[in-house]
Design a protein around this motif. Sequence first.
Motif, mmCIF file in Angstrom:
data_model
loop_
_atom_site.group_PDB
_atom_site.id
_atom_site.type_symbol
_atom_site.label_atom_id
_atom_site.label_comp_id
_atom_site.label_asym_id
_atom_site.label_seq_id
_atom_site.Cartn_x
_atom_site.Cartn_y
_atom_site.Cartn_z
ATOM 1 N N LYS A 13 0.834 -1.207 0.000
ATOM 2 C CA LYS A 13 0.000 0.000 0.000
ATOM 3 C C LYS A 13 0.865 1.252 0.000
ATOM 4 C CE LYS A 13 -3.614 2.343 2.696
ATOM 5 N NZ LYS A 13 -4.445 2.276 3.927
ATOM 6 N N GLY A 14 1.928 1.229 0.778
ATOM 7 C CA GLY A 14 2.824 2.383 0.835
ATOM 8 C C GLY A 14 3.512 2.637 -0.483
ATOM 9 N N ALA A 15 3.817 1.573 -1.225
ATOM 10 C CA ALA A 15 4.440 1.758 -2.540
ATOM 11 C C ALA A 15 3.467 2.446 -3.489
ATOM 12 C CB ALA A 15 4.870 0.415 -3.108
ATOM 13 N N ILE A 16 2.219 2.007 -3.463
ATOM 14 C CA ILE A 16 1.228 2.564 -4.378
ATOM 15 C C ILE A 16 0.893 4.005 -4.017
ATOM 16 C CG2 ILE A 16 -1.156 2.343 -5.179
ATOM 17 C CD1 ILE A 16 -0.850 -0.700 -4.738
ATOM 18 N N LEU A 17 0.753 4.277 -2.736
ATOM 19 C CA LEU A 17 0.367 5.621 -2.295
ATOM 20 C C LEU A 17 1.563 6.547 -2.095
ATOM 21 C CD1 LEU A 17 -2.388 4.718 0.340
ATOM 22 C CD2 LEU A 17 -2.686 5.363 -2.062
ATOM 23 N N GLY A 18 2.763 5.971 -2.054
ATOM 24 C CA GLY A 18 3.952 6.802 -1.904
ATOM 25 C C GLY A 18 4.232 7.234 -0.482
ATOM 26 N N GLY A 52 26.778 3.937 -4.187
ATOM 27 C CA GLY A 52 25.449 4.292 -4.655
ATOM 28 C C GLY A 52 24.328 3.850 -3.738
ATOM 29 N N ASP A 53 24.512 2.712 -3.056
ATOM 30 C CA ASP A 53 23.438 2.228 -2.177
ATOM 31 C C ASP A 53 23.345 3.056 -0.905
ATOM 32 O OD1 ASP A 53 22.469 -0.249 -3.644
ATOM 33 O OD2 ASP A 53 24.625 -0.574 -3.593
ATOM 34 N N SER A 54 24.471 3.549 -0.417
ATOM 35 C CA SER A 54 24.426 4.470 0.728
ATOM 36 C C SER A 54 23.702 5.757 0.355
ATOM 37 C CB SER A 54 25.849 4.811 1.203
ATOM 38 O OG SER A 54 26.423 3.735 1.904
ATOM 39 N N ILE A 55 23.999 6.262 -0.845
ATOM 40 C CA ILE A 55 23.325 7.479 -1.307
ATOM 41 C C ILE A 55 21.833 7.221 -1.465
ATOM 42 C CG2 ILE A 55 23.146 9.114 -3.236
ATOM 43 C CD1 ILE A 55 26.172 8.629 -3.691
ATOM 44 N N SER A 56 21.489 6.070 -2.025
ATOM 45 C CA SER A 56 20.082 5.717 -2.177
ATOM 46 C C SER A 56 19.397 5.640 -0.817
ATOM 47 C CB SER A 56 19.964 4.380 -2.906
ATOM 48 O OG SER A 56 18.614 3.968 -3.014
ATOM 49 N N LEU A 57 20.037 4.953 0.131
ATOM 50 C CA LEU A 57 19.452 4.789 1.458
ATOM 51 C C LEU A 57 19.290 6.117 2.170
ATOM 52 C CD1 LEU A 57 18.453 2.831 3.609
ATOM 53 C CD2 LEU A 57 20.830 2.531 4.347
ATOM 54 N N ASP A 58 20.240 7.008 1.976
ATOM 55 C CA ASP A 58 20.179 8.323 2.627
ATOM 56 C C ASP A 58 19.079 9.196 2.038
ATOM 57 O OD1 ASP A 58 21.134 10.082 4.588
ATOM 58 O OD2 ASP A 58 22.321 11.187 3.111
ATOM 59 N N ASN A 59 18.523 8.768 0.913
ATOM 60 C CA ASN A 59 17.449 9.517 0.274
ATOM 61 C C ASN A 59 16.075 8.956 0.605
ATOM 62 O OD1 ASN A 59 18.419 11.790 -1.467
ATOM 63 N ND2 ASN A 59 19.769 10.175 -2.220
ATOM 64 N N ILE A 60 15.971 8.254 1.736
ATOM 65 C CA ILE A 60 14.647 7.847 2.211
ATOM 66 C C ILE A 60 13.805 9.098 2.410
ATOM 67 C CG2 ILE A 60 13.411 6.950 4.220
ATOM 68 C CD1 ILE A 60 15.580 4.932 4.574
ATOM 69 N N TRP A 61 12.532 8.998 2.036
ATOM 70 C CA TRP A 61 11.664 10.143 2.171
ATOM 71 C C TRP A 61 11.000 10.114 3.554
ATOM 72 C CZ3 TRP A 61 11.160 6.724 -2.137
ATOM 73 C CH2 TRP A 61 12.018 7.084 -3.191
ATOM 74 N N ASP A 261 9.562 -4.297 -7.950
ATOM 75 C CA ASP A 261 8.280 -3.593 -7.942
ATOM 76 C C ASP A 261 8.423 -2.123 -8.343
ATOM 77 O OD1 ASP A 261 9.429 -2.453 -5.693
ATOM 78 O OD2 ASP A 261 7.964 -3.239 -4.269
ATOM 79 N N CYS A 262 9.417 -1.810 -9.184
ATOM 80 C CA CYS A 262 9.640 -0.436 -9.642
ATOM 81 C C CYS A 262 8.394 0.237 -10.218
ATOM 82 C CB CYS A 262 10.760 -0.392 -10.678
ATOM 83 S SG CYS A 262 12.364 -0.954 -10.083
ATOM 84 N N PRO A 263 7.531 -0.484 -10.975
ATOM 85 C CA PRO A 263 6.370 0.197 -11.560
ATOM 86 C C PRO A 263 5.438 0.820 -10.541
ATOM 87 C CG PRO A 263 6.726 -1.906 -12.653
ATOM 88 C CD PRO A 263 7.644 -1.879 -11.456
ATOM 89 N N ASP A 269 11.493 10.149 -4.786
ATOM 90 C CA ASP A 269 10.280 10.596 -4.096
ATOM 91 C C ASP A 269 9.027 10.173 -4.860
ATOM 92 O OD1 ASP A 269 8.760 11.681 -2.127
ATOM 93 O OD2 ASP A 269 9.129 13.779 -2.639
ATOM 94 N N ARG A 270 9.049 8.920 -5.374
ATOM 95 C CA ARG A 270 7.942 8.310 -6.098
ATOM 96 C C ARG A 270 7.602 9.099 -7.365
ATOM 97 N NH1 ARG A 270 8.955 6.564 -1.485
ATOM 98 N NH2 ARG A 270 7.863 4.841 -0.516
#
Length: 376
Positions: A13-18, A52-61, A261-263, A269-270
Motif C-alpha cells: 500500500k505504501g508503494a502505491i500511495l507513496g 550508490g546504495d548508501s546514497i540511495s538509502l540516505d534519500n529515504i523520504w 516492484d519499480c512500476p 520521491d515516487r
Amino acid sequence: MLSRRDFINLVIKGAILGNFYELVTPPLAQAVAAGEITKLPVVMIETGTCTGDSISLDNIWTPTFSDIITNIVEWRYDCTMNQVQGDTAYGILQETYEKMPNEYVLLVQGAMIQRDDGHYNHVAHDKGKLITGLELVRRIGLKAKYVVAIGSCATYGGPVSGYPNPSHATGVQNILPELRVINVSGCPAHPDWIMGTLLHLALYGEPELDKFGRPKLFYGETVHNRCPRRRDYDQGIFATEIGQKTCLFRVGCKGPVTYADCPIRRWNDRFNWPIGCNTPCIGCTEPGFPDLMSPFNAHSPDIPFPGGTKVASDTIGLGVLGLTSVAIVGHVATSLYKGRIQKNLLTSSVKGKYPPSIKKVKTFHQYRVKKLPNKE
C-alpha cells in the motif's frame, strides 16, 4: 504490534500511495517504546563499490533516515556516516563483533574483490595492519544474526564483476557459502527495499526469499507484470526508438525477465522510473547484470523456445501473448539459472575465446546462486 500480514500489506500500500514509511514507522516506534521489540543493531561494510546504495538509502523520504535509525534500528557502524574516524570507529565495529554475536545485522555494499587475497580493496586499519573487505566481511559475517547484501555488486558481483573480471569480483554469498545471505539487489537498491528488509528482520525475522535470495515482498513479480504499458505489449504496439511512449520491449526493455516492484514504487520521491521517462528497464536487479542484460537498448531478434522453436520478436503481440511471455521468462530464467546465457554471451564477445593475455577467471555463470542452505 503489526502482524506480518499487516506489515506486508502496508509495504504494498505504501508503494502505491507513496508513503511507505509514514504508514509503517508509527506502529514500529510504538512497539519499540513498549518493549515489544528491541532496536536491531546494524553495521555496514563497504567494499568494491561506488557508494550508490548508501546514497540511495540516505534519500529515504518522510520520515527521514535519521528518524529510522533513531526509532527503529541501532546504526552502529558505517564508514560513510560515522561521526568518528580511525581507531575509534574501528573500535565500535570490534565491540559489536565481540560483545554482540548473533545479535547484529551485517549490511554489505559492494562486490567482494578476491584477486591477490583481496588486497585491491582495503576497508579498515587495525594496529598497523590493512584489513581487506574480503577478510572483514567474512569475519563479521560469521558472527552476524543476518547478513544482507545490498545493491547489484554485493548481491551478484554487478558491474565490478563484468567481463573479463580482472579483480575476480563476486557476490557476498560466494564468500559466505555456509550462511544464507539475503540479497537486496538493484543498481542501486531502492531505499524502501533496504530499510523494508531491515524492518522485517527486526519484527519477524527472515522474510520469504526467492531462489536468488531476494525478499519476495519486493521482488515477487516481474516489472512486466505491473508495467503501465502492459496493454501496449498485449496489443503489439511497440516503440521503434527510445523516447516513445509505447511498449519498449523491442528497443531493449528487460522488464519481462526482471523481478522488482519499480512500476508501483518508483524512484526519486515516487516521482518517476526508467519506463516512465521512456527508457527501457535494464534489468539491474537480476543476477548477471550488466553483462547478461547488455546492450541495454537492443532486443534479441529471436527468442528461443523450449524444443528448439523460435519466434521472431515481430510476432509478439495480441494472440501470442500467453505463449510468448511464458517462453521468454521460462527460457531466460532457466538459462540464467544454469549459466548458459552468460557463458554464450561472454565467450561470443571475444569470438569464442578468451584473449591469451587474460587468465580465465570465474565469470558470473560459474558463480550462480545455488540452493541456499537453511540457517540454523
